[in-house]
Every structure is written in structure tokens, then in C-alpha cells.
Design a protein around this motif. Structure first.
Motif, PDB file in Angstrom:
ATOM      1  N   VAL A  94      44.427  22.817  70.855  1.00 26.55           N
ATOM      2  CA  VAL A  94      43.913  21.737  71.086  1.00 26.55           C
ATOM      3  C   VAL A  94      42.977  20.415  69.997  1.00 26.55           C
ATOM      4  N   ALA A 117      44.747  27.952  70.870  1.00 25.00           N
ATOM      5  CA  ALA A 117      43.531  28.587  71.048  1.00 25.00           C
ATOM      6  C   ALA A 117      44.234  30.189  72.827  1.00 25.00           C
ATOM      7  N   TRP A 157      40.385  29.658  77.299  1.00 22.76           N
ATOM      8  CA  TRP A 157      40.516  31.153  76.823  1.00 22.76           C
ATOM      9  C   TRP A 157      40.045  31.670  78.381  1.00 22.76           C
ATOM     10  N   LYS A 167      44.225  36.296  72.724  1.00 21.72           N
ATOM     11  CA  LYS A 167      42.976  34.810  71.471  1.00 21.72           C
ATOM     12  C   LYS A 167      44.094  34.563  70.439  1.00 21.72           C
TER      13      LYS A 167
END
Length: 423
Positions: free
Chosen positions: A318, A324, A23, A421
């Protein structure tokens, strides 16, 4: 009506700078953009080492030119158009495999007029022989390769507009048996091959554009398949891939949904059944999927070509079957089928996209950026007139620009568009 369309190739150290945590905003490097001649009216693209030099080459179907074009890889990310080969009218989909077991890669091309396949046997030096025609059913949409009867010879499976798939068992000399059809949902358009129930026999997953679902057909090991069972996915499924995204040893499915602008993730149970879908948003009209480990963390990621939004969405895996982060990279509008490989030998996965945009001119230069930054397109699109040439079996390329087709293959670096996201 698509007579003057072009192919874009997106190439470079696409995600070499990405690092966890996913992220976070990570630096991205971009390769120099280049133009290449490729052939007229691109529809799909595949890759392989056709001349045995250890460098990845490309093959492109030229829909309105009734041909396939072969581009030799130089090894530094650049390509040279070697030849074009005549096939049936409206050349649509191409796959690569060694169909006659001579160690050289061959081509199988789905054509729409007449409905069927063109098989071109490779000589091992980058050239191919005259096509061999294989008759098929109604408007073949996509092809996949696998050994469905366990005899060590590659077979073909073809998605038909008539709500079925055709299985053609390979003989071993580059020829195939008569097709045997198996029912699917409405308008199947993409096929993924894998062993979904762990019995050692290859199974099929099929994206059905017309019925908004996917079909799973379990292989019996003799080239035949059990009746389909259906899986719910998003609206307008166009592409399907199979891989183990949660690392549990069972193959999972991902489907690109054109109308709901997302991808459906269906985790495999290991017995041929799948958990209910989870959705992850991408760009407008998701049209094509590629899976690879783009950021080198050992977990599979997704690249999704977005037909209308002029972008490729990269979703970082992930490792538990979820994703993610969506990283969007700018390309031309109308990008469709993709292929992936290390085109410049740097150990980083590159992408090539068939692009229905008009002629493109690339802005050369080295670019750097960060995910989340918005920047201007790296490629401009002036008008460019194309002239169609009479079809011949082989057209050696001697000049940089082929006036018979006036067609440009665009090698264009990925440019960051946005990050978001996924939920």
C-alpha cells in the motif's frame, strides 16, 4: 534422499494485468508453459547476465550432483542449458557478483561437504573457470554480498549452522581473506544486507530458524560488526529481505515464517532499530521472499514461496508498510528459493523458483483468468527416473534432454489459486 528432485521455473507476465484498487478482482495474463533441462537436485537459483548480451541468464545449484548449472537466456523467456560446473559436495546456495573486478559476473557457492565456498570466476562469455575453494565453519546455510569495509571490492557474508555469520573480505582478484565470525541467534539461515542506521556502512539482518527471531548486526565500516540485537518475529523464520516499504527513507525488514504460515513486517526507525512486527498471512510453510513492484504502482510488493501449499503468495504494498491483498498463484509443491527478473524483456517482473518436486511436465498453452478464480494446476507430475553421472568440471549440453541427469527445468505460468484480504 532427495536424489531425484527437480527444479521448477515459474515465468511469465505474472502480474501485468493488476491495477488498483488492490482489493478489486483484476485480470491476469499467463505465459505459455515450457520445460527445460537444468541439472539434478535443485537447491537455489540466482540470475545475472553472464555472457554480456543484455539478456538475463540463470544459475542453479544441484545439491546431490555437486554442481551448478548455467542456463543461457534467449530473451523471450526461454532458456538453454549451457554447462554444468563441479563444485564442492552438496552445493546449496549461490550468489552472483564481480569478485575480481574484470566486468564479468562470477559465482560463489556454499557447499556442505567440505564446509566452505566454491568461487567460480566468469569469463564474460557465459562460461566459468575451475572452482577456487574457500574454507569455512560449520555447514554454511546462505550467502550475501556487499562491500563491508568500503574499499570498492565485494565481500561475502555466510550464515553458519553454528550460530554465527562469517565475513570474508574480498581482495579484488577473486580471492578472499580468512573468515571472521560474529555471533547470531540459533541456526541462522538467511541474510539481508543494507544500511539500517544511515551511517553509510552496510549492516546485516539475519533470520534465525532455531531461536525464532532475527538478529541485526550494525556494521562499523571496516568489515567488522557490533554485537547483535534481536527482533521478535514469527515461528520458524526462513528468509529475510530489506527494503523501504513505507517510503520514509529508512530500510524495513520482512521475514518469512515457516511454521506460523505468515510474514513479519518490521518498519525501520532509521537508527538501526525497528518497530514491533506486524504479521500478514500467506500459504503453508512460507520459505522464500522476493520484493519488487509487481503491479507497476510505484510501491514495493512481496512474493512468498509456500513450500507445502504449492503456491506463491503475492502481497501488494500500500506504500505505508502494510499490504492490502494476498494473491495466491499455483505452482508445484516444495517450491523454495526464488529469484526475480525480466526474463522476456517485456518490462514485467518474472519469477524463478527452485522446486523440490519430482519431474514435471508442463501443459502448454495461453491462459487468462481473474484473481479469486480457482483453476486446475498447469503442470502435471509423472514419475521420471534420474541417473547420476560422474562429476566433471564442465559438461556441455548437446541434446535437449541430458540422460546423465534426466533433469527438467520447468517454465510454468502462474495460475490463480485464491485472493484474500490481509489483516
Amino acid at each position: 534422499m532427495f536424489r531425484h528432485r527437480r527444479l521448477g521455473l515459474v515465468l511469465g507476465a505474472l502480474l501485468g494485468g493488476l491495477a488498483l484498487p488492490v482489493w478489486a478482482q483484476s485480470p491476469v495474463s499467463f505465459a505459455v508453459s515450457r520445460d527445460y533441462d537444468a541439472g539434478d537436485s535443485p537447491y537455489s537459483v540466482a540470475n545475472g547476465d553472464f555472457n554480456g548480451d543484455g539478456v538475463v541468464d540463470l544459475v542453479v545449484t544441484n545439491y546431490f550432483f555437486d554442481a551448478v548449472s548455467v542456463l543461457r537466456g534467449i530473451g523471450d523467456g526461454s532458456f538453454v542449458l549451457e554447462h554444468s560446473y563441479s563444485v564442492g559436495a552438496d552445493a546449496a546456495w549461490v550468489v552472483v557478483g564481480d569478485f575480481n573486478r574484470d566486468g564479468a559476473l562470477d559465482l560463489a557457492v556454499a557447499t556442505h561437504h567440505p564446509d566452505g565456498l566454491s568461487v567460480l570466476l566468469g569469463a564474460g562469455d557465459g562460461s566459468f573457470g575451475h572452482e577456487r575453494r574457500v574454507s569455512l565453519g560449520d555447514v554454511p546455510q546462505a550467502i550475501a554480498v556487499g562491500d563491508f569495509n568500503g574499499d570498492g571490492v565485494l565481500d561475502l557474508v555466510v550464515a553458519n549452522y553454528s550460530d554465527s555469520v562469517s565475513v570474508l573480505l574480498g581482495v579484488g582478484d577473486g580471492s578472499f581473506s580468512f573468515e571472521v565470525r560474529f555471533n547470531t541467534g540459533r541456526i541462522p539461515v538467511s541474510i539481508a544486507v543494507g544500511d539500517f542506521n544511515g551511517d553509510g556502512a552496510l549492516d546485516l539482518a539475519v533470520a534465525n530458524l532455531g531461536s525464532y527471531d532475527a538478529s541485526v548486526l550494525l556494521g562499523l565500516g571496516d568489515g567488522s560488526f557490533a554485537p547483535e540485537h534481536r527482533l521478535g518475529v514469527g515461528s520458524g523464520p526462513l528468509s529475510v529481505v530489506a527494503a523501504d516499504f513505507n517510503r520514509d527513507g529508512a530500510l524495513d525488514l520482512v521475514v518469512a515464517n515457516q511454521y506460523s504460515n505468515d510474514v513479519s513486517i518490521l518498519l525501520g526507525v532509521g537508527d538501526g532499530s525497528f518497530a514491533p512486527e506486524r504479521r500478514f498471512g500467506v500459504g503453508r510453510e512460507a520459505s522464500s521472499l522476493i520484493t519488487a513492484d509487481f503491479n507497476g504502482d510505484g510501491m514495493l510488493d512481496l512474493a512468498v514461496a509456500n513450500y507445502l501449499s504449492g503456491s506463491v503468495s503475492v502481497l501488494l504494498g500500500v506504500g505505508d508498510g502494510s499490504f492490502a491483498l494476498q494473491n495466491r498463484f499455483r505452482v508445484e509443491d516444495s517450491s523454495r528459493p526464488m529469484t526475480a527478473g525480466d526474463f522476456n524483456g517485456d518490462g514485467v517482473i518474472d519469477l524463478a523458483l527452485a522446486n523440490y518436486a519430482f519431474t514435471t511436465v508442463t501443459v502448454p498453452g495461453s491462459l487468462t483468468g481473474r484473481l479469486g478464480e480457482r483453476s486446475q494446476p498447469a503442470c502435471a507430475m509423472p514419475n521420471f527416473r534420474s541417473k547420476r553421472a560422474p562429476s566433471q568440471n564442465i559438461r556441455p549440453i548437446t541434446n535437449r534432454y541430458i540422460h546423465a541427469a534426466d533433469f527438467v527445468l520447468r517454465v510454468c505460468s502462474m495460475e490463480p489459486l485464491s485472493s484474500s484480504k490481509s489483516t
